[in-house]
Design an enzyme around this catalytic site. Sequence first.
Site, short mmCIF file in Angstrom:
data_model
loop_
_atom_site.label_atom_id
_atom_site.label_comp_id
_atom_site.label_asym_id
_atom_site.label_seq_id
_atom_site.Cartn_x
_atom_site.Cartn_y
_atom_site.Cartn_z
N SER A 84 114.37 83.07 75.77
CA SER A 84 114.59 83.03 74.33
C SER A 84 115.85 82.22 74.08
O SER A 84 116.80 82.28 74.85
CB SER A 84 114.75 84.45 73.81
OG SER A 84 115.47 84.43 72.59
N GLU A 99 100.28 84.26 76.51
CA GLU A 99 100.20 84.31 75.04
C GLU A 99 99.49 83.07 74.50
O GLU A 99 98.64 83.14 73.63
CB GLU A 99 101.60 84.38 74.42
CG GLU A 99 102.30 85.70 74.60
CD GLU A 99 103.76 85.60 74.17
OE1 GLU A 99 104.04 85.82 72.99
OE2 GLU A 99 104.61 85.28 75.02
#
Length: 458
Positions: free
Chosen positions: A277, A290
Amino acid sequence: MSKLWGGRFTKETNKLVEEFTASISFDQKLAKEDIAGSLAHVQMLGECGIIPLEDADKIKEGLLEIKTMVDQNEVEFLVEDEDIHMNIEKLLIEKIGPVGGKLHTGRSRNDQVATDMHLYLRTKTTELIKLLEDVQGALLVQAKENIHTLIPGYTHLQRAQPVSFAHHLMAYFWMFERDKERLIDSLKRVNWLPLGAGALAGTTFPIKRERVAELLGFETIYPNSMDAVSDRDFILEFLSIGSIIMTHISRLSEELVIWSSQEFQFVELDDSFCTGSSIMPQKKNPDVPELLRGKTGRTYGNLIGLLTVLKGLPLAYNKDLQEDKEGMFDTVETLEGSLMLLAPMIESMTVNKDIMRKAINNDFSNATDIADYLVRKGLPFREAHEVIGKIVLYSIQQQKFLLDLSFEEYQEFSSLFEEDIYEVLSPEHVVAVRNSFGGTSPEQVEQQIKLAESKLGK
Ligand code: ARG
């Protein structure tokens, strides 16, 4: 030289129309197939005496030179020349002179483009079958290492009964096996040759379609020229198989996302398949699964897009059909990219066997087994179910699990309980006794893995 079809026109094409109707920006992906189709067509024209043999030879030479140029990325495709078919024909005429204009004898772009698409999907389908096998191989590697690894098995995402982790993974092996079967079966229909259908009605020239079929390795020839130029079922079929494959990939990806979450920690994806992140330094995100899950949407879109294009199209060729290509290329590329990542991601993931095993200690997933225990002692299943329901409720109130209850406590609920209840309730036992064909016992899983290996020719 202006448009190949310019004779009937008195005005230049509007630039916006030219751009709007051109397909060269995407159908240049069919250059190799287009040249292969032309080589077979011109060979047949020569053999049948429809054009002189020496002309056929010159055309073949020219086409092979263009093929080399395409391979080396030396061709500059032009929007003015609309599509891959006219770009290549124009290049040919530039290269070998007016004799190049004989290539299009007895042929139309309508049967030509359909042939290109068949050739393209044949190659891609065969390649995708190999990629599916790589994923199956990766699942097998993990399965073989985890025959005795226990994981909670779920229904409604609630703990149901413990299963072998290998068994869980192998469920996906068989999904991909059916996908492979579907692709292999679709090849039967991909292998129908449209060329020789002309624009829609056949041709006045004495062509030999069987010869073209033989040269290009097609098994069947479309028996109806109007069907040949307007059929896109083989692409629909590919797009639906592709959607099913992506559905399977998406389900597996969802499990990987869940399993690798902080709450589960059943598996850890390799660092090389995760990203971080930009703001939260502690994070390791499962971006790949994902995105695999997310990319499934576009493959459904491609399928629905083409179904919608075809619905209500009158026979035979309509320009609408040019819309068959981008979705097909996109699904091919999505599948290639997804399968290529999935195999190494599965193979490299770490399975946290201890965490999985501990999870099972803290649930009631062995409850069915006490019910079966009482049934074996003669109690009707319905009554046994009732007794166990009460035991589970009591345990929850006492903040205990089934293995924590004392023998006296069991006796309170039924005099049929004996000391062997504890062995019956151990998760290893619970899994081992599910030994019916296709069940999760190590014995069955081993047999299943053998069968799977034989499917992969191992
Ligand atoms: N670019 C066209 C397509 O992809 C090729 C066929 C054109 N045929 C025609 N009659 N305009 O469909």
